[in-house]
Scaffold this motif. Structure first.
Motif, short mmCIF file in Angstrom:
data_model
loop_
_atom_site.label_atom_id
_atom_site.label_comp_id
_atom_site.label_asym_id
_atom_site.label_seq_id
_atom_site.Cartn_x
_atom_site.Cartn_y
_atom_site.Cartn_z
N LEU A 503 6.78 -26.78 27.31
CA LEU A 503 6.22 -25.44 27.14
C LEU A 503 4.70 -25.48 27.11
N LEU A 504 4.14 -26.47 26.42
CA LEU A 504 2.67 -26.57 26.37
C LEU A 504 2.11 -27.12 27.67
N ASP A 505 2.88 -27.89 28.41
CA ASP A 505 2.42 -28.33 29.74
C ASP A 505 2.17 -27.12 30.64
N LYS A 506 3.08 -26.14 30.56
CA LYS A 506 2.89 -24.92 31.35
C LYS A 506 1.64 -24.17 30.90
N VAL A 507 1.44 -24.12 29.59
CA VAL A 507 0.27 -23.43 29.05
C VAL A 507 -1.01 -24.12 29.51
N THR A 508 -1.02 -25.43 29.48
CA THR A 508 -2.19 -26.18 29.94
C THR A 508 -2.49 -25.87 31.41
N ALA A 509 -1.44 -25.81 32.22
CA ALA A 509 -1.63 -25.46 33.64
C ALA A 509 -2.20 -24.05 33.77
N ASP A 510 -1.73 -23.13 32.94
CA ASP A 510 -2.27 -21.76 32.97
C ASP A 510 -3.76 -21.76 32.64
N VAL A 534 -2.91 -21.28 20.85
CA VAL A 534 -3.83 -22.31 20.36
C VAL A 534 -4.05 -23.37 21.43
N ASN A 535 -2.99 -23.81 22.07
CA ASN A 535 -3.13 -24.81 23.13
C ASN A 535 -3.92 -24.25 24.31
N PHE A 536 -3.65 -23.01 24.70
CA PHE A 536 -4.37 -22.39 25.82
C PHE A 536 -5.88 -22.40 25.56
N LEU A 567 -7.65 -16.85 16.08
CA LEU A 567 -9.03 -16.38 15.95
C LEU A 567 -9.99 -17.55 15.79
N PHE A 568 -9.61 -18.53 15.00
CA PHE A 568 -10.46 -19.70 14.81
C PHE A 568 -10.75 -20.40 16.13
N GLU A 569 -9.72 -20.66 16.92
CA GLU A 569 -9.93 -21.34 18.20
C GLU A 569 -10.82 -20.50 19.12
N TRP A 570 -10.62 -19.19 19.12
CA TRP A 570 -11.44 -18.31 19.96
C TRP A 570 -12.89 -18.30 19.50
N LEU A 571 -13.12 -18.26 18.22
CA LEU A 571 -14.49 -18.25 17.72
C LEU A 571 -15.20 -19.57 18.01
#
Length: 643
Positions: A503-510, A534-536, A567-571
């Motif tokens: 699932l996170l492999d797909k997110v990483t590709a995105d 978070v991974n994205f 929010l933390f990752e975005w900031l």
């Protein structure tokens, strides 16, 4: 010697160590030498002396505390007594306690007769040794004292710093060596103690402690109509850092037969909704590693200045309100603190160099609970994100502090607080799982918790137990699994099991596709939850344009996310890319909560922007610092400074 309190584990470990050293078939343990006398129980006790305590428990040991304290919110202090019950050597002349920032008024014996005492030189990290002379055969002493504004364990909050805004609040945080700043005792995790407490507070406030409530609604105090007294009892011996208290306008809501939530009354319904599934987490945990031994499991949601995500105080986890995302997506934190009811509270690290025995076991156990309740996909994503955190920490940390068993003598144990004991410790157990299989490892872990229940454990003693009960005295297998390298060496051995998640492999590709010029509007994110987001955000590379940042923000409204992890990752990303529309939220976020996990990295990111971020960091911190807990202040002070 009369050393029954806490001695059983050392006898077991001594027997195992003696056998192993006599056979001389394995690499020696840290405390294991060649002579017979060096493998005695006394030698093991000596080998596990806590460098962060002045106590000499082999002479006189605290095994029970009765505290009777009155809270003064105007002066922000406790005043009262601590009555200590001791186990002593026959000819013991004194008992030594740990104290820091306490005003000692007097010390007496049980009859009230004064005892001579002296307070040693103050150490900025450890405080002072309180040496009390003991009459022949004395088994009980009473310390009359009060706390001070410098108590690192206690945070007194004005009404404006609470959710309700009408009444003050107090909470404690004893880990690692802060209990000595509000209770005079032997403040070492190896010196387990039972306790009772009587706490007197203003009648419009309630008290919660990490213990059984004997008077849940309080009781009248004769002659003082404006005050009520609350009584508590902890009849299982625990490490002193787990003694915890909170006082405020606190309500309670039951969630299940053994579970419930405490919170400020204005936050109670929101907190209860978020934590509704706690009973299922508890049931899943018991299926894995045996009965829950503490009666109830409740959670207290604290005001936002609480410095940790959660603190596993027995019976009542203290938790940050930043877990209240509104969608129950951050309950892995509760699974973590619940897991501590076995690894950390039931079997406890004996010294802070053995911290991984608490946290590494707990991260592993937390993930198993999450898999039981929420499925393998979610558990796998958590493992991958944790491994990402570990890789980042390894890259930023000096080699000596990447050991699971570091030498912390002369070092504040709080300075070792990182992903190393958590995620490297869990990785070690996953390596064992990969080799032995879950069934065999689970049987070992369940037995481990049963063998050492309500005792403290060292890394050396764990290795001895592992050799007998899992490795079956197979020296070649121990070498093959690189046990010594895992526990005593720096970095990660090459037999680490790297977690994966499709699932996170797909997110990483995105994320990579978007960074390479993809359209934010075209991203297919309907199945994204907190972990995917978070991974994205982590996988977006440096060099994004302001236009790309804006496109993400317009599509997903990251700058106004109610989920603290997202929010933390975005900031973090916004600071690095100087995305100005998000910068006001950086300030708002830093002023609205004091969780060290979020605050320290955000200030670090600001300080890495010399042309504008340094000024912002210093300006915001000047406003925020008074509302942070001492632990967060100590960490951010090193990043920003205090001027």
């Amino acid at each position: 010697m009369n050393l029954k309190a806490g001695g059983t584990i050392l006898k077991r470990a001594g027997a195992v160590l003696a056998a192993l050293c006599a056979l001389a078939v394995f690499a020696p343990l840290t405390g294991c030498q060649q002579t017979k006398s060096d493998t005695s129980v006394e030698a093991i006790v000596k080998a596990t002396v806590d460098d962060h305590s002045y106590a000499k428990p082999q002479v006189a040991r605290v095994n029970h505390i009765d505290v009777d304290l009155t809270a003064d919110f105007a002066k922000k202090l406790f005043k009262g007594t601590a009555t200590l019950t001791l186990t002593t050597e026959a000819n013991a002349k004194q008992v030594i306690l740990d104290v820091k920032a306490l005003k000692i008024d007097k010390v007496t014996d049980a009859s009230g007769a004064p005892l001579k005492y002296s307070i040693g030189k103050d150490d900025p990290m450890m405080g002072s040794a309180l040496a009390i002379e003991l009459p022949q055969g004395a088994q009980k002493i009473i310390v009359h004292y009060q706390t001070s504004a410098d108590s690192a364990a206690l945070q007194w909050l004005d009404p404006s710093q609470t959710a309700g805004k009408t009444r003050p609040f107090l909470f404690s945080q004893g880990q690692e060596i802060r209990t000595r700043t509000w209770i005079p005792t032997q403040d070492s995790p190896a010196i387990r103690q039972t306790y009772t407490a009587r706490i007197v507070v203003p009648s419009d406030l309630s008290v919660v402690m990490a213990a059984k409530a004997l008077t849940p609604k309080g009781e009248a105090v004769p002659g003082r109509a404006s005050q009520r007294a609350y009584r508590f009892e902890m009849d299982q011996a625990i490490a002193p850092y787990l003694i915890a208290i909170a006082i405020g306008d606190i309500g309670f809501k039951e969630l299940g037969p053994r579970t419930g939530v405490y919170a400020e009354k204005s936050m109670l319904d929101k907190s209860a909704y978020e934590l509704e599934g706690m009973e299922s987490l508890l049931t899943a945990a018991e299926k894995l590693y045996g009965p829950y031994r503490w009666g109830r499991y409740d959670v207290l949601v604290l005001p936002p200045s609480f410095p940790y995500g959660g603190m596993e105080n027995p019976m009542v986890t203290f938790a940050t309100p930043t877990i209240l995302a509104g969608d129950r997506s951050l309950v892995s934190l509760i699974a973590h603190e619940l897991a501590h009811s076995w690894s950390g509270n039931l079997v406890t690290n004996a010294t802070w160099s053995d911290f991984w025995l608490n946290e590494g076991f707990t991260v592993y156990f937390e993930n198993r609970i999450m898999e039981q309740v929420y499925g393998k996909d979610r558990a796998d994503m958590l493992k991958v994100l944790g491994y990402q955190d570990l890789q980042k920490t390894l890259a930023e940390t000096k080699p000596d502090f990447t050991r699971l068993h570091p030498n912390l003598k002369g070092i504040d144990p709080a300075d070792y607080f990182s992903d190393i004991p958590y995620e490297k410790g869990a990785a070690f157990l996953r390596m064992l799982e990969a080799h032995f299989g879950r069934k065999k490892l689970d049987a070992y872990l369940k037995g481990y918790f049963e063998r050492y229940a309500f005792e403290s454990m060292t890394t050396d003693a764990f290795v001895a137990d592992l050799r007998v009960h899992l490795l079956k005295n197979d020296g070649e297998l121990e070498k093959q699994l690189k046990i010594q390298q895992w526990l005593y060496g720096p970095g990660l051995p090459d037999n680490v099991v790297v977690p994966t998640s499709p699932l996170l492999d797909k997110v990483t590709a995105d994320a990579e596709g978007f960074a390479a010029g993809g359209d934010a509007a075209a991203l297919k994110v309907d199945d994204y939850g907190t972990l995917q987001w978070v991974n994205f955000l982590r996988k977006l590379p440096a060099g994004l344009t302001v236009e790309q940042m804006a496109a993400l923000d317009v599509r997903f409204d990251f700058s106004r996310s109610k989920n603290s992890e997202i929010l933390f990752e975005w900031l973090q990303l916004s600071i690095k890319h100087r995305y100005e529309p998000a910068l006001p939220m950086v300030e708002t976020f830093l002023l609205s909560q004091g969780r060290n996990k979020f605050c320290k990295p955000l200030y670090q990111s600001l300080m890495e922007q010399p042309d504008w971020g340094v000024e912002m960091a210093k300006r915001v911190y000047a406003k925020a610092r008074p509302g942070y807990h001492e632990m967060t202040r100590a960490n951010v002070d090193k990043v920003v400074g205090t001027s």
